[in-house]
Design a protein around this motif. Structure first.
Motif, PDB file in Angstrom:
ATOM      1  N   ARG A 122      -3.399   4.098  -3.580  1.00 37.49           N
ATOM      2  CA  ARG A 122      -2.612   3.448  -4.638  1.00 37.49           C
ATOM      3  C   ARG A 122      -1.829   2.306  -4.015  1.00 37.49           C
ATOM      4  O   ARG A 122      -1.169   2.463  -2.990  1.00 37.49           O
ATOM      5  CB  ARG A 122      -1.660   4.422  -5.294  1.00 37.49           C
ATOM      6  N   SER A 123      -1.913   1.144  -4.685  1.00 34.49           N
ATOM      7  CA  SER A 123      -1.276  -0.060  -4.149  1.00 34.49           C
ATOM      8  C   SER A 123      -0.746  -0.891  -5.301  1.00 34.49           C
ATOM      9  O   SER A 123      -1.055  -0.635  -6.465  1.00 34.49           O
ATOM     10  CB  SER A 123      -2.297  -0.889  -3.350  1.00 34.49           C
TER      11      SER A 123
ATOM     12  N   PRO B   1      -0.598  -2.619 -10.640  1.00 36.06           N
ATOM     13  CA  PRO B   1      -1.093  -1.507  -9.813  1.00 36.06           C
ATOM     14  C   PRO B   1      -2.604  -1.631  -9.618  1.00 36.06           C
ATOM     15  O   PRO B   1      -3.321  -2.064 -10.518  1.00 36.06           O
ATOM     16  CB  PRO B   1      -0.753  -0.274 -10.653  1.00 36.06           C
TER      17      PRO B   1
ATOM     18  N   GLN C 177       0.827  -1.197   0.000  1.00 35.89           N
ATOM     19  CA  GLN C 177       0.000   0.000   0.000  1.00 35.89           C
ATOM     20  C   GLN C 177       0.860   1.245   0.000  1.00 35.89           C
ATOM     21  O   GLN C 177       1.931   1.267   0.611  1.00 35.89           O
ATOM     22  CB  GLN C 177      -0.928   0.024   1.203  1.00 35.89           C
TER      23      GLN C 177
ATOM     24  N   ALA D  25       3.166   3.506  -7.915  1.00 37.70           N
ATOM     25  CA  ALA D  25       2.711   2.139  -8.221  1.00 37.70           C
ATOM     26  C   ALA D  25       2.896   1.833  -9.702  1.00 37.70           C
ATOM     27  O   ALA D  25       3.375   0.747 -10.066  1.00 37.70           O
ATOM     28  CB  ALA D  25       1.258   1.960  -7.803  1.00 37.70           C
ATOM     29  N   GLU D  26       2.522   2.765 -10.550  1.00 39.36           N
ATOM     30  CA  GLU D  26       2.675   2.568 -11.996  1.00 39.36           C
ATOM     31  C   GLU D  26       4.151   2.479 -12.380  1.00 39.36           C
ATOM     32  O   GLU D  26       4.526   1.690 -13.245  1.00 39.36           O
ATOM     33  CB  GLU D  26       1.978   3.690 -12.768  1.00 39.36           C
TER      34      GLU D  26
ATOM     35  N   SER E 278       2.986  10.385  -6.555  1.00 43.23           N
ATOM     36  CA  SER E 278       1.657   9.787  -6.640  1.00 43.23           C
ATOM     37  C   SER E 278       1.578   8.644  -7.649  1.00 43.23           C
ATOM     38  O   SER E 278       0.683   7.808  -7.554  1.00 43.23           O
ATOM     39  CB  SER E 278       0.614  10.853  -6.980  1.00 43.23           C
ATOM     40  N   ASP E 279       2.492   8.589  -8.596  1.00 44.53           N
ATOM     41  CA  ASP E 279       2.467   7.508  -9.592  1.00 44.53           C
ATOM     42  C   ASP E 279       3.479   6.398  -9.283  1.00 44.53           C
ATOM     43  O   ASP E 279       3.895   5.653 -10.157  1.00 44.53           O
ATOM     44  CB  ASP E 279       2.704   8.056 -10.994  1.00 44.53           C
TER      45      ASP E 279
ATOM     46  N   LEU F 105      -6.068   0.246  -7.114  1.00 41.92           N
ATOM     47  CA  LEU F 105      -6.525   1.259  -6.185  1.00 41.92           C
ATOM     48  C   LEU F 105      -7.389   0.548  -5.155  1.00 41.92           C
ATOM     49  O   LEU F 105      -8.424  -0.024  -5.495  1.00 41.92           O
ATOM     50  CB  LEU F 105      -7.334   2.322  -6.937  1.00 41.92           C
TER      51      LEU F 105
END
Length: 116
Positions: free
Chosen positions: A71-72, A64, A19, A34-35, A31-32, A66
């Motif tokens: 975001r996980s 990835p 997480q 995970a991607e 914020s990105d 949500l």
């Protein structure tokens, strides 16, 4: 999509979630993340899968998602069998960044009942 439903004889998927929240409750940045992590791991996939555009798809072992607005990343334990170093890279990324790890598995979406 009947092909996404596992057979009753199949062992349950062993997965865990990383997480985007640190152990003290702060949101992980950027914020990105995970991607980006899943993009790095995109080359790890079952033999012969992915086809011509495999380089444009996430690995089925590191995806990835949500979860409740967080975001996980879902990591399938099979990655450890395919490439142990990649598996340890993902786990170490979570530990180094103090991210929360939850055991579990991602269930396929249930099909909506058809109205008659």
């Amino acid at each position: 999509m009947a092909d996404t439903i596992p057979s009753p004889d199949a062992p349950p998927a062993k997965e865990f979630f990383i997480q985007g929240i640190t152990s003290d409750g702060r949101q992980f940045r950027p914020s990105d993340w995970a991607e980006r992590l899943c993009g790095v791991m995109a080359c790890f996939r079952p033999e012969g899968s992915g086809g011509r555009n495999a380089h444009l798809q996430y690995s089925p072992y590191v995806r990835p998602v949500l979860l409740n607005g967080v975001r996980s990343v879902v990591v399938n334990e099979e990655l450890r069998q395919i490439e142990p170093l990649a598996y340890h890279f993902v786990v170490d990324f979570a530990k180094d960044n103090d991210l929360q790890i939850l055991q579990g598995c991602l269930l396929p979406d249930a099909e909506a009942p058809k109205s008659t």
